[in-house]
Design an enzyme around this catalytic site. Sequence first.
Site, mmCIF file in Angstrom:
data_model
loop_
_atom_site.group_PDB
_atom_site.id
_atom_site.type_symbol
_atom_site.label_atom_id
_atom_site.label_comp_id
_atom_site.label_asym_id
_atom_site.label_seq_id
_atom_site.Cartn_x
_atom_site.Cartn_y
_atom_site.Cartn_z
ATOM 1 N N GLU A 53 -26.720 54.410 82.204
ATOM 2 C CA GLU A 53 -28.014 54.980 82.586
ATOM 3 C C GLU A 53 -28.385 54.569 84.008
ATOM 4 O O GLU A 53 -28.858 55.389 84.799
ATOM 5 C CB GLU A 53 -29.095 54.535 81.591
ATOM 6 N N HIS A 57 -24.411 58.048 85.066
ATOM 7 C CA HIS A 57 -23.064 58.558 84.791
ATOM 8 C C HIS A 57 -22.728 58.156 83.366
ATOM 9 O O HIS A 57 -22.516 56.983 83.078
ATOM 10 C CB HIS A 57 -22.066 57.978 85.796
ATOM 11 N N HIS A 58 -22.700 59.123 82.467
ATOM 12 C CA HIS A 58 -22.674 58.831 81.042
ATOM 13 C C HIS A 58 -21.332 59.186 80.407
ATOM 14 O O HIS A 58 -20.778 60.247 80.694
ATOM 15 C CB HIS A 58 -23.814 59.578 80.355
ATOM 16 N N HIS A 75 -18.264 65.794 85.226
ATOM 17 C CA HIS A 75 -18.344 67.228 84.943
ATOM 18 C C HIS A 75 -18.604 68.069 86.187
ATOM 19 O O HIS A 75 -17.995 69.117 86.361
ATOM 20 C CB HIS A 75 -19.404 67.489 83.870
ATOM 21 N N GLU A 76 -19.490 67.595 87.071
ATOM 22 C CA GLU A 76 -19.794 68.408 88.253
ATOM 23 C C GLU A 76 -18.620 68.504 89.227
ATOM 24 O O GLU A 76 -18.601 69.368 90.096
ATOM 25 C CB GLU A 76 -21.069 67.946 88.971
ATOM 26 N N ASP A 84 -15.874 57.586 87.707
ATOM 27 C CA ASP A 84 -15.266 57.318 86.399
ATOM 28 C C ASP A 84 -14.457 56.032 86.426
ATOM 29 O O ASP A 84 -14.526 55.224 85.497
ATOM 30 C CB ASP A 84 -14.377 58.491 85.984
#
Length: 104
Positions: A53, A57-58, A75-76, A84
């Site tokens: 949080e 970046h989850h 994802h983007e 990551d």
Amino acid sequence: MAAPTKLSGSQIENALRALPGWSLREGKLHRDFKFGDFSAAFAFMTRVALVAEKRDHHPEWSNVWSRVSIDLTTHESDGITERDVALAQRISDLAKDSSPARDL
């Protein structure tokens, strides 16, 4: 703000060498963790959630009793990025600090 840059295959391979226990699965950084019981697994997930949080970046993850599976991708950027890799390293550090729950 521009999306983070997607890492190349060789960059991902190099990153994985520095991330013991992590692998590439379906285009995502992946790792399975096992803890002493559900409470220890959930406590670990709570620590990861606070870090994720803060970084906005989850992870994609699942939990079944003492096991936690985590997948990381940006994802983007449609792939794995330095975000990551950095989160995977932090998750690994948190796992080292986790200990199985003790019997009361």
